[in-house]
Enzyme design. Structure first.
Site, PDB file in Angstrom:
ATOM      1  N   LYS A 146       0.834  -1.305  -0.111  1.00 60.73           N
ATOM      2  CA  LYS A 146       0.003  -0.114   0.275  1.00 60.73           C
ATOM      3  C   LYS A 146       0.661   1.165  -0.215  1.00 60.73           C
ATOM      4  CE  LYS A 146      -4.269  -1.922   1.641  1.00 60.73           C
ATOM      5  NZ  LYS A 146      -3.934  -3.380   1.901  1.00 60.73           N
TER       6      LYS A 146
HETATM    7  C1  LIG Z   1      -4.531  -4.542   1.094  1.00 58.93           C
HETATM    8  C2  LIG Z   1      -3.645  -5.808   1.087  1.00 58.93           C
HETATM    9  C3  LIG Z   1      -3.827  -6.784  -0.075  1.00 58.93           C
HETATM   10  C4  LIG Z   1      -5.372  -6.552  -0.815  1.00 58.93           C
HETATM   11  O1  LIG Z   1      -5.201  -5.538  -1.785  1.00 58.93           O
HETATM   12  P1  LIG Z   1      -6.488  -5.075  -2.499  1.00 58.93           P
HETATM   13  O2  LIG Z   1      -5.968  -3.782  -3.616  1.00 58.93           O
HETATM   14  O3  LIG Z   1      -7.383  -4.633  -1.648  1.00 58.93           O
HETATM   15  O4  LIG Z   1      -6.850  -6.198  -3.577  1.00 58.93           O
HETATM   16  C5  LIG Z   1      -3.247  -7.858  -0.073  1.00 58.93           C
HETATM   17  N1  LIG Z   1      -2.289  -8.022   0.683  1.00 58.93           N
HETATM   18  C6  LIG Z   1      -1.850  -6.817   1.595  1.00 58.93           C
HETATM   19  C7  LIG Z   1      -0.650  -7.350   2.592  1.00 58.93           C
HETATM   20  C8  LIG Z   1      -2.567  -5.992   1.733  1.00 58.93           C
HETATM   21  O5  LIG Z   1      -2.226  -5.087   2.722  1.00 58.93           O
END
Ligand SMILES: *Cc1c(COP(=O)(O)O)cnc(C)c1O
Length: 471
Positions: A112
C-alpha cells in the site's frame, strides 16, 4: 486526461478534482475516459531505467494538464526515495519460471506504500496550491492506518486522525502508527472493536456540519490515484522479464480488487499480460464470481491474511463498468441489486469477456501455511500469508510453463511473524532500518467509544478548525 464515473451520472472531471473527490457524486468510481497506450517502442525504452523514471512516464498521461511535468517528476522521485531497496520493486526468481515481485520495501512493509506515498504528496501539493487544508480521518484494523500515517506525516496541508481498536492490533502494527512523532499525526485508541472504529468514522462523515467545518477527507482505496500508482510495477516487472517481446502472467493476492485492477489497466494500456490470477483467501466473493458470474456477498471470516478479509470488493465496480461496455446505467442496476438482495449475476457474455484475462482461485488456511513452508524449503524465500495465497493460486492456475509467472509479494513476512513462524518454524526479523521500532516511544490517546468525545478531540487539534494559515 478526463475521468468518467462508473455510474455515468456524475460530472466528468479532471485529475485534480478526482484526486480530491474520491467517490463520485452518483456513488460511482472514477475511471479514465480512455486508456493511454504503452506501445512496443515505449516499453523497450523502459528496460534498465530506474523505477521512478518509468513511473513518471507511465503516469504522466493520467495527470496531464494538472501538475507541471517537472513538479510531478519531483513528487514521484521523493515518493519512492525512502524505499529500502534501490530497485524499489525487485523481482526474485523462485524456480525455473516462477517469480515474486517484492512490493514490501516501503516504509510500512506492505504494497500500500506504493500508492499512499504518492497520494499523500499529490494531495499536499494540490491543496497547498489552492491554499486549502483537509482533516483526514480513518479507522484501521492494522495495516492501512500505518501506510496512511506514513503518507501524511509532516505534510502542511493535512492533519490525520487514525482510530484503532485498543489492544486489538498487533504490537508491530500499533508501533508503526504510534511511534510517528510528527505534530500533524494523531492516533486514537478506541475502547471497542474495529467495527466500532469504522462506525465512529462513518458517524463523523454523516455529521454534515462537522464534516464541512473540518473539511473531512479519506485516503481510501477507491481513489483513482491509488490505482494509477500501482500500474507502474506491473510494467517494470513485465519489462524486466521480456516485454514487449514476450508475455507474462501475474498472480495477485486480492481483497478490494484495487491491486489486480491496476494489472488490468496495464493490460488495457498495451502491456503484454497473458493472464491475471485473482487469488483470494476463504473470503472468496471474487473467486465465486469468476467461476460462475454470480457476485454475491458472504459473511466475512477472519483468516491469517487479514488484509484480504473482505466481502465487498469496492474496486470491482471499475472492471464491471468495462464488462458492461462502459454503460453506467447497467452498472447502476447491478449495484442496486447488490444493495437490495446482496448480489447480482452478470450475463454469459460479460462473464466470458472477464474470463479472457482473469482466472480466480480460493486458497484455504491449511494450504496457505503449507505454501509458506514449501516455498521456504524449496528456495529459502519466506512468504507472508497474503503472498502465500498468491503463490498457491499461481500453482493451481498456471497456464503455459513458458510464460513467466509473477506473484505479487504484498507484505513483508515480519509484519505477520506469528503466522509465519507457525507455518515455517522461522521467526522473520524486521529489516535493520526498522530495528528501533520496538524501542521508540509511543504517542497516542485512549478515548471511549463516543462520537461526541472523538469529534471534540479532532476539533481541538485539527488546524482546519483552528483556522491556522496555510504556508
Ligand atoms: C490491502 C492488501 C491486499 C489486498 O489488496 P487489494 O488492493 O485490496 O486487493 C493484499 N495484501 C496485503 C498485504 C494488503 O495490505
Amino acid at each position: 486526461m478526463r475521468y468518467v464515473s462508473t455510474r455515468g451520472r456524475a460530472p466528468v472531471l479532471g485529475f485534480e478534482e478526482v484526486l480530491l473527490a474520491g467517490l463520485a457524486r452518483d456513488g460511482g468510481l472514477y475511471v479514465p475516459e480512455t486508456w493511454p497506450t504503452l506501445n512496443a517502442e515505449v516499453l523497450k525504452g523502459f528496460a534498465g531505467r530506474p523505477y521512478h523514471e518509468v513511473a513518471v512516464a507511465v503516469m504522466t498521461p493520467f495527470v496531464e494538464g494538472t501538475i507541471p511535468n517537472g513538479e510531478f517528476a519531483n513528487l514521484v522521485r521523493e515518493a519512492y526515495a525512502g524505499f529500502g531497496h534501490s530497485a524499489v520493486a525487485p523481482l526474485m526468481q523462485l524456480d525455473g519460471n516462477d517469480w515474486v515481485l517484492e512490493l514490501f520495501h516501503g516504509p510500512t512493509l506492505a504494497f500500500k506504500d506504493f500508492a499512499l506515498q504518492l497520494l499523500g504528496r499529490l494531495l499536499d501539493h494540490v491543496l497547498r496550491h489552492r491554499r486549502e487544508r483537509v482533516t483526514v480521518v480513518g479507522a484501521t484494523s492494522g495495516d492501512t492506518g500505518s501506510a496512511a500515517i506514513e503518507a501524511c506525516r509532516g505534510r502542511d496541508a493535512i492533519d490525520i486522525f487514525i482510530l484503532h481498536p485498543a489492544g486489538r492490533v498487533s504490537e508491530v502494527q500499533r508501533r508503526q502508527m504510534t511511534t510517528v512523532q510528527d505534530a500533524n499525526v494523531h492516533n486514537i485508541a478506541i475502547d471497542g472493536t474495529f467495527d466500532d472504529c469504522q462506525a465512529l468514522v462513518k458517524a463523523m462523515f454523516n455529521d454534515l456540519p462537522f464534516r464541512d467545518a473540518l473539511r473531512l477527507s479519506a485516503v481510501n482505496s477507491i481513489n483513482w490515484a491509488r490505482v494509477m500508482a500501482q500500474i507502474v510495477y506491473y510494467v517494470t516487472a513485465a519489462v524486466a522479464l521480456g516485454a514487449p517481446y514476450r508475455s507474462v502472467a501475474f498472480s495477485v493476492p486480492t481483497g478490494n480488487f484495487g491491486d489486480v485492477f491496476a494489472g488490468y489497466a496495464a493490460h488495457a494500456m498495451g502491456l503484454p499480460v497473458e493472464r491475471l490470477i485473482v487469488a483470494t483467501n476463504r473470503n472468496d466473493i471474487l473467486a465465486r464470481f469468476f467461476a460462475g458470474g454470480d457476485y454475491r456477498v458472504g459473511e466475512v471470516v477472519p483468516t491469517i491474511s487479514p488484509s484480504m478479509d473482505i466481502q465487498v470488493s469496492s474496486n470491482f465496480e471499475r472492471l464491471l463498468f468495462d464488462l458492461c461496455g462502459r454503460d453506467g446505467t447497467t452498472v447502476e442496476t447491478y449495484m442496486q441489486e447488490l444493495g437490495a438482495s446482496g448480489g447480482f449475476r452478470v450475463s454469459a457474455n460479460q462473464l466470458a469477456s472477464a474470463r479472457r484475462l482473469f482466472e480466480a482461485c480460493r486458497v484455504d488456511e491449511a494450504e496457505t501455511k503449507a505454501t509458506i513452508a514449501a516455498v521456504q524449503h524449496a528456495s529459502g524465500w519466506l512468504a507472508d500469508p497474503h503472498t502465500a495465497v498468491g503463490l498457491a493460486a499461481a500453482k493451481h492456475r498456471r497456464g503455459s510453463a513458458a510464460t513467466p509467472m509473477i506473484t505479487l509479494a504484498t507484505a513483508h513476512p515480519a509484519k505477520f511473524p506469528d503466522a509465519v513462524e507457525q507455518a515455517a518454524g522461522i521467526r522473520p526479523a524486521l529489516p535493520a532500518r526498522m530495528a528501533s521500532l520496538m524501542q521508540s516511544s509511543e504517542r497516542y490517546d485512549r478515548l471511549p467509544n463516543d462520537v461526541g468525545r472523538i469529534e471534540a478531540y479532532v476539533r481541538e487539534r485539527s488546524r482546519v478548525s483552528n483556522g491556522a494559515a496555510t504556508t
